[in-house]
Design a protein around this motif. Structure first.
Motif, PDB file in Angstrom:
ATOM      1  N   LEU A  31       0.828  -1.208   0.000  1.00  0.00           N
ATOM      2  CA  LEU A  31       0.000   0.000   0.000  1.00  0.00           C
ATOM      3  C   LEU A  31       0.863   1.260   0.000  1.00  0.00           C
ATOM      4  N   LEU A  32       1.892   1.256   0.820  1.00  0.00           N
ATOM      5  CA  LEU A  32       2.781   2.414   0.901  1.00  0.00           C
ATOM      6  C   LEU A  32       3.542   2.624  -0.407  1.00  0.00           C
ATOM      7  N   ALA A  33       3.997   1.545  -1.013  1.00  0.00           N
ATOM      8  CA  ALA A  33       4.717   1.645  -2.285  1.00  0.00           C
ATOM      9  C   ALA A  33       3.794   2.201  -3.365  1.00  0.00           C
ATOM     10  N   HIS A  34       2.548   1.771  -3.348  1.00  0.00           N
ATOM     11  CA  HIS A  34       1.581   2.314  -4.313  1.00  0.00           C
ATOM     12  C   HIS A  34       1.401   3.818  -4.100  1.00  0.00           C
ATOM     13  N   ARG A  35       1.281   4.223  -2.850  1.00  0.00           N
ATOM     14  CA  ARG A  35       1.159   5.665  -2.557  1.00  0.00           C
ATOM     15  C   ARG A  35       2.382   6.410  -3.056  1.00  0.00           C
ATOM     16  N   SER A  36       3.558   5.831  -2.849  1.00  0.00           N
ATOM     17  CA  SER A  36       4.793   6.459  -3.311  1.00  0.00           C
ATOM     18  C   SER A  36       4.809   6.559  -4.832  1.00  0.00           C
ATOM     19  N   ASN A  37       4.459   5.484  -5.500  1.00  0.00           N
ATOM     20  CA  ASN A  37       4.493   5.454  -6.965  1.00  0.00           C
ATOM     21  C   ASN A  37       3.491   6.395  -7.615  1.00  0.00           C
ATOM     22  N   THR A  38       2.410   6.692  -6.919  1.00  0.00           N
ATOM     23  CA  THR A  38       1.360   7.535  -7.495  1.00  0.00           C
ATOM     24  C   THR A  38       1.338   8.943  -6.910  1.00  0.00           C
ATOM     25  N   ALA A  39       2.339   9.277  -6.118  1.00  0.00           N
ATOM     26  CA  ALA A  39       2.388  10.610  -5.503  1.00  0.00           C
ATOM     27  C   ALA A  39       2.526  11.688  -6.574  1.00  0.00           C
ATOM     28  N   ALA A  40       1.927  12.828  -6.297  1.00  0.00           N
ATOM     29  CA  ALA A  40       1.902  13.925  -7.264  1.00  0.00           C
ATOM     30  C   ALA A  40       3.215  14.693  -7.330  1.00  0.00           C
ATOM     31  N   ASP A  41       3.971  14.667  -6.263  1.00  0.00           N
ATOM     32  CA  ASP A  41       5.207  15.453  -6.252  1.00  0.00           C
ATOM     33  C   ASP A  41       6.346  14.651  -5.619  1.00  0.00           C
ATOM     34  N   PRO A  42       7.575  15.024  -5.921  1.00  0.00           N
ATOM     35  CA  PRO A  42       8.731  14.267  -5.426  1.00  0.00           C
ATOM     36  C   PRO A  42       8.841  14.207  -3.902  1.00  0.00           C
ATOM     37  N   ALA A  43       8.487  15.266  -3.214  1.00  0.00           N
ATOM     38  CA  ALA A  43       8.594  15.263  -1.748  1.00  0.00           C
ATOM     39  C   ALA A  43       7.624  14.257  -1.128  1.00  0.00           C
ATOM     40  N   THR A  44       6.418  14.225  -1.632  1.00  0.00           N
ATOM     41  CA  THR A  44       5.424  13.272  -1.127  1.00  0.00           C
ATOM     42  C   THR A  44       5.842  11.849  -1.489  1.00  0.00           C
ATOM     43  N   ARG A  45       6.332  11.669  -2.704  1.00  0.00           N
ATOM     44  CA  ARG A  45       6.808  10.361  -3.146  1.00  0.00           C
ATOM     45  C   ARG A  45       7.894   9.846  -2.195  1.00  0.00           C
ATOM     46  N   GLU A  46       8.837  10.726  -1.876  1.00  0.00           N
ATOM     47  CA  GLU A  46       9.940  10.345  -0.994  1.00  0.00           C
ATOM     48  C   GLU A  46       9.447  10.039   0.421  1.00  0.00           C
ATOM     49  N   TRP A  48       6.504   8.843   1.330  1.00  0.00           N
ATOM     50  CA  TRP A  48       5.877   7.513   1.319  1.00  0.00           C
ATOM     51  C   TRP A  48       6.942   6.436   1.221  1.00  0.00           C
ATOM     52  N   TRP A  49       7.970   6.676   0.379  1.00  0.00           N
ATOM     53  CA  TRP A  49       9.020   5.678   0.214  1.00  0.00           C
ATOM     54  C   TRP A  49       9.789   5.461   1.522  1.00  0.00           C
ATOM     55  N   GLN A  50      10.034   6.520   2.263  1.00  0.00           N
ATOM     56  CA  GLN A  50      10.724   6.384   3.545  1.00  0.00           C
ATOM     57  C   GLN A  50       9.899   5.541   4.519  1.00  0.00           C
ATOM     58  N   ARG A  51       8.588   5.660   4.435  1.00  0.00           N
ATOM     59  CA  ARG A  51       7.727   4.823   5.278  1.00  0.00           C
ATOM     60  C   ARG A  51       7.824   3.358   4.847  1.00  0.00           C
ATOM     61  N   VAL A  52       7.905   3.107   3.538  1.00  0.00           N
ATOM     62  CA  VAL A  52       8.125   1.739   3.040  1.00  0.00           C
ATOM     63  C   VAL A  52       9.379   1.157   3.675  1.00  0.00           C
ATOM     64  N   LEU A  53      10.451   1.934   3.618  1.00  0.00           N
ATOM     65  CA  LEU A  53      11.724   1.458   4.160  1.00  0.00           C
ATOM     66  C   LEU A  53      11.651   1.227   5.670  1.00  0.00           C
ATOM     67  N   ALA A  54      10.930   2.083   6.375  1.00  0.00           N
ATOM     68  CA  ALA A  54      10.798   1.929   7.831  1.00  0.00           C
ATOM     69  C   ALA A  54      10.048   0.639   8.177  1.00  0.00           C
ATOM     70  N   VAL A  55       8.978   0.363   7.451  1.00  0.00           N
ATOM     71  CA  VAL A  55       8.225  -0.876   7.710  1.00  0.00           C
ATOM     72  C   VAL A  55       9.076  -2.085   7.355  1.00  0.00           C
ATOM     73  N   ARG A  56       9.777  -2.006   6.228  1.00  0.00           N
ATOM     74  CA  ARG A  56      10.669  -3.105   5.842  1.00  0.00           C
ATOM     75  C   ARG A  56      11.715  -3.368   6.925  1.00  0.00           C
ATOM     76  N   ASP A  57      12.303  -2.298   7.445  1.00  0.00           N
ATOM     77  CA  ASP A  57      13.316  -2.447   8.484  1.00  0.00           C
ATOM     78  C   ASP A  57      12.725  -3.019   9.771  1.00  0.00           C
ATOM     79  N   ALA A  58      11.525  -2.576  10.120  1.00  0.00           N
ATOM     80  CA  ALA A  58      10.858  -3.105  11.318  1.00  0.00           C
ATOM     81  C   ALA A  58      10.538  -4.585  11.141  1.00  0.00           C
ATOM     82  N   ARG A  59      10.102  -4.951   9.938  1.00  0.00           N
ATOM     83  CA  ARG A  59       9.808  -6.365   9.652  1.00  0.00           C
ATOM     84  C   ARG A  59      11.067  -7.211   9.814  1.00  0.00           C
ATOM     85  N   ARG A  60      12.181  -6.699   9.338  1.00  0.00           N
ATOM     86  CA  ARG A  60      13.450  -7.429   9.456  1.00  0.00           C
ATOM     87  C   ARG A  60      13.957  -7.481  10.893  1.00  0.00           C
TER      88      ARG A  60
END
Length: 88
Positions: A31-46, A48-60
């Motif tokens: 869901l987060l990756a989709h939000r990142s991929n469809t974000a309207a601007d680079p700051a929002t995209r980034e 969302w992507w940072q949240r993807v990485l945070a969840v990935r790191d927490a999962r690990r």
């Protein structure tokens, strides 16, 4: 849909709890990756992507043998997933 921690009791093997935690994390990451991929601007995209990485790191980082930590993460990830799906 994944089980919630309330439906997991002491008879559910920890390996199953781990699998459910990973499944919940992966759903949230998608869901987060989709939000990142469809974000309207680079700051929002980034952001969302940072949240993807945070969840990935927490999962690990979660100990696959720490049942309570797994249950806690399931609750957190499930809540965030439901919030995103509701559009909040």
């Amino acid at each position: 849909m994944s089980e919630t921690p309330r439906s997991l009791d002491e008879h559910t093997p920890t390996t199953i709890v781990y699998d459910i935690a990973v499944e919940n994390a992966n759903e949230l990451i998608a869901l987060l990756a989709h939000r990142s991929n469809t974000a309207a601007d680079p700051a929002t995209r980034e952001a969302w992507w940072q949240r993807v990485l945070a969840v990935r790191d927490a999962r690990r980082a979660v100990d696959p043998l720490d049942r309570q930590a797994l249950l806690d993460q399931i609750s957190l990830w499930k809540t965030e997933t439901e919030t995103l799906k509701a559009g909040r």
